[in-house]
Design an enzyme around this catalytic site. Structure first.
Site, short mmCIF file in Angstrom:
data_model
loop_
_atom_site.label_atom_id
_atom_site.label_comp_id
_atom_site.label_asym_id
_atom_site.label_seq_id
_atom_site.Cartn_x
_atom_site.Cartn_y
_atom_site.Cartn_z
CB THR A 43 -5.03 7.29 6.76
OG1 THR A 43 -5.13 8.70 6.75
CG2 THR A 43 -3.71 6.87 6.16
CG HIS A 46 -7.51 6.35 1.62
ND1 HIS A 46 -8.19 6.59 0.46
CD2 HIS A 46 -7.74 7.43 2.41
CE1 HIS A 46 -8.81 7.76 0.54
NE2 HIS A 46 -8.54 8.28 1.72
ZN LIG Z 1 -5.86 9.56 11.47
#
Ligand SMILES: [Zn+2]
Ligand SMILES: [Zn+2]
Length: 347
Positions: A43, A46
């Site tokens: 994440t 990203h």
């Molecule tokens: Zn995580």
């Protein structure tokens, strides 16, 4: 001391900045935690890359990061059940507490979830504020390096525990950190064979180290034959999709035995076309979507796993870097040379 070192997304676009910020004050129901070790998650990558998802979700400026272990430094005035100096991690999904799902004990699918380091300031900082109810005291016999990994380990735990795997053949597609964590969890839970499909040889090698029975290159032209050979010609009983790749999903569904169960954790970047009639309906297959961790059942399961056999995950921790070297961690992840990167936040 009123400022702290932080890793911050300052605005839209690629990259992050290492800078300083004011140490936050805990709200009445929060605690202030001094972060010891943090983990870089997909994440975070990203957000670093600023892809379409990050652009639609994240509102900079923002301190990123949600996987960590630290010690409680200050308590909000309403917090009674925790103590300063306690060694803790925290659930990064902050739930509303009053929607239908939260009230049914399904906080992981809360209608109004806020995520640490995504929707509010995160843990790539010397200090982070977290609601007291999200705090997870880490068992004294669990070392810091493992204690920082409850969050991604919990994603894997949630996915494996979503269906029985005991004495079953399990297929895992995608050996990123969560796919890799799922291997020893499935084995520890009694899986008969764990078969891992992953195009990257570096990741396949780690899959073997953490207990996979068979690893296969996604591009192996004999992959279907081999998986049927490993599974008495019936195909796997359970399929855990961890890659988000539509072709992997179709391959797993095609090979899955009749009556098989599927848990999907990998997030496809676009719509995926499936042959519902042949691959799902006529085979009587059950498919589940998996998000986050069950609060806090998953955390108790991760604690048990780490206490019993934590060392098995060592090969997944490929890098331990200083916070200042966070950018190097992102580069290595982007180049597929790193799996789990841990950051030493406090010296
Ligand atoms: Zn995580
Ligand atoms: Zn809710």
């Amino acid at each position: 001391m009123s400022t702290m070192n932080v890793v911050k997304k300052q605005g839209p676009g690629r990259g992050i900045e290492i800078t300083t910020d004011a140490i936050p004050e805990p709200a009445p129901d929060e605690v202030l935690i001094k972060v010891n070790i943090a983990g870089i998650c997909g994440t975070d990558l990203h957000i670093y890359r600023w892809d379409a998802w990050a652009e639609s979700r994240v509102k900079p400026p923002l301190i990123i990061g949600h996987e960590f272990i630290g010690t409680i430094y200050a308590l909000g005035k309403n917090v009674k059940h925790l103590q300063i100096g306690q060694r803790v991690s925290a659930e990064g999904h902050i739930t509303c507490g009053h929607c239908k799902y939260c009230r049914n004990g399904q906080g992981h699918i809360c209608k109004d979830v806020k995520i640490l380091g995504v929707d509010r300031n995160g843990c790539f900082a010397e200090f982070v504020c977290v609601p007291a109810e999200n705090v997870w005291p880490v068992h004294p016999d669990i070392p810091d390096f493992y204690g920082a990994l409850f969050d991604p380990l919990g994603n894997a735990m949630h996915t494996v525990m979503a269906q029985p795997v005991s004495m079953k053949n399990v297929l895992i597609t995608g050996a990123g950190s969560i796919g890799l964590f799922a291997i020893p969890i499935a084995k520890e839970s009694g899986a008969k064979k764990v078969i891992v499909v992953e195009p990257n040889p570096f990741k396949r090698e780690i899959a073997l180290k953490v207990g996979a029975d068979h690893v296969l290159d996604f591009y192996d032209s004999d992959i279907r034959r081999k998986i049927l050979d490993y599974t008495d010609e019936l195909g796997p009983d359970v399929f855990l999709e961890m890659s988000g790749n539509g072709q992997s999903l179709r391959l797993g569904l095609e090979l899955l035995s009749n009556g098989g169960e599927v848990s999907l954790l990998g997030i496809p970047p676009r719509e995926v076309e499936l042959n519902l009639a042949e691959q799902i309906i006529f085979k009587g297959i059950t498919i589940r979507g998996i998000t986050g961790r069950r609060m806090f059942e998953t955390w108790y399961q991760c604690e048990s796993f780490l206490l019993k056999n934590g060392k098995v995950i060592d090969p997944i921790i490929t890098h331990v870097l200083d916070l200042e070297d966070v950018e190097k961690g992102f580069m290595e992840m982007e180049a597929n040379k790193a799996i789990k990167v841990l950051l030493k936040v406090s010296k």
